[in-house]
Write an enzyme that holds these catalytic residues in place. Structure first.
Site, PDB file in Angstrom:
ATOM      1  N   GLU A 113     -26.632 -47.981  -4.547  1.00  0.00           N
ATOM      2  CA  GLU A 113     -25.348 -47.873  -2.839  1.00  0.00           C
ATOM      3  C   GLU A 113     -24.950 -46.691  -3.638  1.00  0.00           C
ATOM      4  OE1 GLU A 113     -23.327 -50.079  -6.260  1.00  0.00           O
ATOM      5  OE2 GLU A 113     -24.648 -51.685  -6.509  1.00  0.00           O
ATOM      6  N   LYS A 115     -22.225 -44.107  -3.106  1.00  0.00           N
ATOM      7  CA  LYS A 115     -21.214 -43.194  -4.528  1.00  0.00           C
ATOM      8  C   LYS A 115     -19.394 -43.366  -3.446  1.00  0.00           C
ATOM      9  CE  LYS A 115     -19.968 -40.969  -8.467  1.00  0.00           C
ATOM     10  NZ  LYS A 115     -18.388 -40.676  -8.265  1.00  0.00           N
ATOM     11  N   TYR A 225     -18.543 -52.835  -5.867  1.00  0.00           N
ATOM     12  CA  TYR A 225     -19.609 -52.169  -6.537  1.00  0.00           C
ATOM     13  C   TYR A 225     -19.573 -52.771  -7.514  1.00  0.00           C
ATOM     14  CZ  TYR A 225     -16.595 -48.442  -8.862  1.00  0.00           C
ATOM     15  OH  TYR A 225     -15.781 -48.377  -9.233  1.00  0.00           O
ATOM     16  N   LYS A 312     -25.393 -36.945  -6.847  1.00  0.00           N
ATOM     17  CA  LYS A 312     -24.767 -36.271  -6.216  1.00  0.00           C
ATOM     18  C   LYS A 312     -24.941 -35.308  -5.047  1.00  0.00           C
ATOM     19  CE  LYS A 312     -20.906 -35.680  -8.617  1.00  0.00           C
ATOM     20  NZ  LYS A 312     -19.535 -36.452  -8.529  1.00  0.00           N
ATOM     21  N   CYS A 406       7.089  -9.507   3.009  1.00  0.00           N
ATOM     22  CA  CYS A 406       6.992 -10.678   4.257  1.00  0.00           C
ATOM     23  C   CYS A 406       6.382  -9.669   5.152  1.00  0.00           C
ATOM     24  CB  CYS A 406       8.114 -11.482   4.481  1.00  0.00           C
ATOM     25  SG  CYS A 406       7.476 -12.458   6.505  1.00  0.00           S
ATOM     26  N   CYS A 409       8.730  -9.987   8.553  1.00  0.00           N
ATOM     27  CA  CYS A 409      10.210  -9.277   8.607  1.00  0.00           C
ATOM     28  C   CYS A 409      10.373  -8.726   7.512  1.00  0.00           C
ATOM     29  CB  CYS A 409      11.374 -10.832   8.735  1.00  0.00           C
ATOM     30  SG  CYS A 409      11.267 -11.410   6.897  1.00  0.00           S
ATOM     31  N   CYS A 424       9.050 -16.231   1.947  1.00  0.00           N
ATOM     32  CA  CYS A 424       9.760 -15.491   2.156  1.00  0.00           C
ATOM     33  C   CYS A 424      11.012 -16.140   2.140  1.00  0.00           C
ATOM     34  CB  CYS A 424       9.437 -14.690   3.451  1.00  0.00           C
ATOM     35  SG  CYS A 424      10.431 -14.058   4.170  1.00  0.00           S
ATOM     36  N   CYS A 430      13.575 -14.582  10.231  1.00  0.00           N
ATOM     37  CA  CYS A 430      12.349 -14.264   9.894  1.00  0.00           C
ATOM     38  C   CYS A 430      11.543 -14.580  10.814  1.00  0.00           C
ATOM     39  CB  CYS A 430      11.505 -15.048   8.622  1.00  0.00           C
ATOM     40  SG  CYS A 430       9.720 -14.434   8.139  1.00  0.00           S
TER      41      CYS A 430
HETATM   42  S1  IVH Z   1     -21.109 -48.374 -10.982  1.00  0.00           S
HETATM   43  C1  IVH Z   1     -20.692 -48.987 -15.340  1.00  0.00           C
HETATM   44  N1  IVH Z   1     -21.080 -47.583  -8.001  1.00  0.00           N
HETATM   45  O1  IVH Z   1     -17.808 -43.692  -9.828  1.00  0.00           O
HETATM   46  C2  IVH Z   1     -20.954 -48.705 -13.992  1.00  0.00           C
HETATM   47  N2  IVH Z   1     -19.225 -46.765  -9.423  1.00  0.00           N
HETATM   48  O2  IVH Z   1     -19.018 -41.669 -11.887  1.00  0.00           O
HETATM   49  C3  IVH Z   1     -19.538 -48.347 -13.622  1.00  0.00           C
HETATM   50  N3  IVH Z   1     -18.352 -44.982  -8.132  1.00  0.00           N
HETATM   51  O3  IVH Z   1     -15.719 -44.646 -11.612  1.00  0.00           O
HETATM   52  C4  IVH Z   1     -19.589 -47.704 -11.880  1.00  0.00           C
HETATM   53  N4  IVH Z   1     -19.222 -46.500  -6.190  1.00  0.00           N
HETATM   54  O4  IVH Z   1     -15.554 -44.859  -9.530  1.00  0.00           O
HETATM   55  C5  IVH Z   1     -20.776 -47.440  -9.503  1.00  0.00           C
HETATM   56  N5  IVH Z   1     -21.557 -47.670  -6.039  1.00  0.00           N
HETATM   57  C6  IVH Z   1     -20.738 -46.951  -6.937  1.00  0.00           C
HETATM   58  C7  IVH Z   1     -19.642 -46.289  -6.889  1.00  0.00           C
HETATM   59  C8  IVH Z   1     -18.753 -46.193  -8.404  1.00  0.00           C
HETATM   60  C9  IVH Z   1     -19.081 -44.344  -6.887  1.00  0.00           C
HETATM   61  C10 IVH Z   1     -17.567 -44.433  -8.690  1.00  0.00           C
HETATM   62  C11 IVH Z   1     -17.153 -44.997 -10.247  1.00  0.00           C
HETATM   63  C12 IVH Z   1     -16.625 -44.297 -11.751  1.00  0.00           C
HETATM   64  C13 IVH Z   1     -17.256 -43.382 -11.153  1.00  0.00           C
HETATM   65  C14 IVH Z   1     -18.367 -43.453 -11.728  1.00  0.00           C
END
Ligand code: IVH
Length: 669
Positions: A113, A115, A225, A312, A406, A409, A424, A430
């Site tokens: 999924e 993030k 999610y 990430k 400044c 001015c 300022c 100014c």
């Molecule tokens: S699952 C126990 N799925 O990322 C697992 N989290 O760093 C629960 N987040 O607090 C998290 N997209 O706010 C999950 N597709 C996704 C997400 C997601 C964003 C955020 C969420 C979580 C944080 C964790």
């Protein structure tokens, strides 16, 4: 490193991380990128693992950050809200896959999924109705932001499906689409409110607003999610999310089942560029083991599940050279240092300038002229310098020092305690401050004076034809016609537009004055409460802060504005010109009819439930209270009102209002 040095470093890291947590979760104003934050957290984690004698229960490595805000009721999560382990490279992700396969002997499916980069929310439903929405907080308890969440349009309030569990919790991320973010920040900059650093902070900040009406105006969205319940419809995560989608929640189309880690890598690489076409920010991919049974087998560490991990994406970064630093003066005199850079390509556009925010940022970076710097573009509109490659520094290069006067001015700059920016103080003379105020005054949302752009204002100012906003109304055709590029026709149009602006309603005139922290909504609120400018001029901090939405900062700014004799003189001239300084029946901001009123509900009602009345009171600016006291402004009295409440109300002379009169009062009939 000696042991004492290790301990010292650990202490420094803990303190720094705690500070970043506070900036991120509580103030919604982070000063470092996620990547930089993770580096600090990783260094601390490594040291603590190597030297367990220094471990502490309160270390930030043991806790998820906390967004708890004192103004909301705190509520315990039914299921704790944990965080996720982060990785930034392929190798670490392969390690995760190996760890999972070591525990689970059968075949494994992963769900991939996006993030989402916003603020997490946990929403409980009971018998198909949205019951409560709570922020992550410290993972165990968070803030009850139900009223705010109820304004988000893609979150169902009532679900009618046969397969629905009697009670369930759904988790997701509240996001502010980039387009909404850009618009909001433009408005904030114009009203001299610190812009949000990125859409994530804007979403988190919005969720913590005390007025749900403002939340409703910000077009937030929620992507879900995670579904939790004692009676989940399926035994795997993917099908549960599809069920949630069927119930009316927004689950992104991109969610994908992968049979092995190679397919996971394909998903990651596809979405690395694909994510740029999404309307909101994502900062990585979350990989989860699909089977709930396998998830259970894998279990949790103290702060995150072993069955999921976040990969990430690194914020896009480029290296370039610092050519110079200039200091800009804004409409309110705030000084912003801006770096001029050797042009460099970053996320598809050429970057030539980057913001340096303030003096602290410059000293933190220890910036020298000609330094090789790292430039990053996250969700922010303006790129920023996030680091310096010190190995390339020329020994003779000059250190960048913050100015003390400044640049426009020459006035000596000031810095107020607790504020990051220098100012300022030469408010009256100014040039960029005067021009900025005039530009704000004529802008579309203020007096809407057509034909007068930034260039013409510059021209008029430089020719000494306008020195403040009231001079605009004294301009004559023969002064304008000879100006460069202005023909007779445009000059006449400008004058016509200036004359027309005299009819602008009071609240817009208030906004146009450009009082610090008085944006459009605040101006409307003020105009509804202080119906003439004289009432406002005479108001003290206490009267101002008594109005819903006006805090001490806004109040102090208003009082300071009207204690300046030149402002009063200018307003006198504007009044003489015929500008509206009196409220001629303008409506307040949507639903402010109960502003500041403390209302007790008693009895039973026909049109709405008591809970709904509670919500209606808050939505219209009032406060609901359970018991009658000297503070009560009004009693909403239904059928069979409680006798003791009635007696107390009679005793204290508190007015009672029927259900239908109440609905009329808030404009619902
Ligand atoms: S699952 C126990 N799925 O990322 C697992 N989290 O760093 C629960 N987040 O607090 C998290 N997209 O706010 C999950 N597709 C996704 C997400 C997601 C964003 C955020 C969420 C979580 C944080 C964790």
């Amino acid at each position: 490193m000696k042991k004492s040095e290790v301990k010292e470093r650990i202490d420094i890291l803990r303190k720094e991380i705690a500070e970043h947590n506070n900036r991120y979760y509580v103030l919604s104003q982070p000063s470092v990128s996620d990547f930089e934050y993770d580096i600090l957290l990783n260094e601390l984690d490594t040291l603590e693992k190597k030297f367990p004698e220094f471990m502490s229960e309160n270390s930030p490595t043991r806790r998820v950050g906390s967004d708890i805000n004192r103004e909301f009721e705190q509520v315990e999560h039914t299921y704790p809200m944990l965080s996720l382990g982060n990785t930034y490279n392929e190798e670490e992700l392969r390690d995760f896959d190996s760890r999972v396969r070591k525990t689970i002997s059968q075949s494994i499916e992963y769900v991939c999924e996006s993030k989402f980069d916003g603020a997490s929310i946990s929403i409980t439903y009971k018998n198909g109705s949205l019951f409560r929405a709570v922020t992550r907080g410290d993972g165990n308890k968070g803030d009850d932001v139900t009223l705010n969440v109820k304004t988000i349009k893609n979150i169902p309030l009532k679900i009618e499906k046969k397969t629905l569990p009697a009670e369930f919790v759904i988790r997701g991320e509240i996001l502010m689409p980039r387009a909404v973010f850009n618009r909001l920040n433009e408005e904030r900059i114009k009203s001299d409110i610190v812009p949000f650093a990125n859409p994530r902070n804007a979403a988190a900040g919005t969720l913590k607003l005390l007025d749900p009406r403002i939340v409703a105006s910000r077009s937030l969205v929620c992507m879900v999610y995670f579904l939790l319940s004692e009676e989940l419809p399926y035994d795997n995560h993917y099908d549960n999310l599809k069920a949630a989608s069927d119930w009316g929640f927004s689950v992104p189309e991109s969610i994908t089942l992968c049979r092995n880690i190679e397919e996971v890598f394909q998903f990651i690489s596809y979405w690395e560029s694909g994510r740029k076409n999404l309307p909101y920010d994502t900062d990585g991919v979350v990989i989860k083991v699909n089977s709930l049974r396998q998830q259970q087998e894998l279990g949790f560490t103290s702060k995150s599940p072993r069955w999921a991990i976040a990969y990430k994406y690194k914020a896009e970064k480029a290296t370039t050279r610092l050519l110079s630093v200039v200091f800009q003066v804004g409409r309110t005199g705030a000084i912003t240092p801006v770096a001029n850079l050797e042009p460099v390509l970053l996320s598809g556009s050429t970057v030539k300038r980057a913001t340096l925010h303030n003096e602290d940022q410059i000293s933190l970076l220890d910036l020298h002229l000609n330094d090789l710097v790292y430039v990053e573009k996250g969700g922010e509109i303006i790129p920023k310098i996030v680091g310096v490659d010190h190995s390339f520094r020329n020994e003779n290069s000059r250190k960048i020092v913050f100015i003390s006067n400044c640049p426009e001015c020459g006035t000596e700059l000031i810095k107020n305690e607790g504020e990051a920016n220098h100012f300022c103080p030469n408010y009256l003379h100014c040039p960029p401050q005067i021009k900025g105020r005039i530009e704000h005054f004529i802008s579309r949302k203020a007096m809407n004076i057509d034909g007068l752009g930034e260039e013409t204002v510059d021209l008029l100012f430089n020719k000494n034809l306008i020195k403040n906003i009231s001079d605009l109304y004294d301009l004559r055709l023969e002064q304008l016609v000879p100006l460069e590029r202005l023909g007779e026709k445009s000059a006449a149009n400008i004058l016509k537009s200036i004359r027309k602006s005299i009819d602008t309603p009071y609240s817009r005139v208030l906004f146009a004055l450009g009082i610090r922290h008085v944006g459009e909504t605040v101006a409307k609120t003020i105009a509804a409460r202080f119906r003439t400018i004289d009432e406002l001029i005479n108001a003290d901090v206490e009267q101002l802060t008594g109005v819903n939405e006006i805090g001490p900062k806004i109040a102090a700014s208003i009082v300071a504005y009207f204690s300046d004799a030149d402002n009063i003189e200018m307003i006198k001239r504007l009044k003489a010109t015929g500008l509206k300084f009196i409220n001629e029946g303008e409506p307040g901001p949507a639903g402010s009819s109960l502003n500041g009123k403390v209302i007790v509900i008693s009895g039973t009602f026909l049109e709405h439930s008591r809970d709904e009345y509670k919500e209606l009171i808050e939505r219209n600016g009032g406060k609901n209270s359970a018991s009658v006291s000297g503070n009560t402004s009004l009693i909403l009295a239904g059928e069979n009102m409680g006798q003791s409440k009635k007696m107390k109300a009679d005793e204290l002379g508190i007015p009672m209002i029927s259900e239908s009169d109440f609905l009329e009062l808030i404009g619902e009939v």
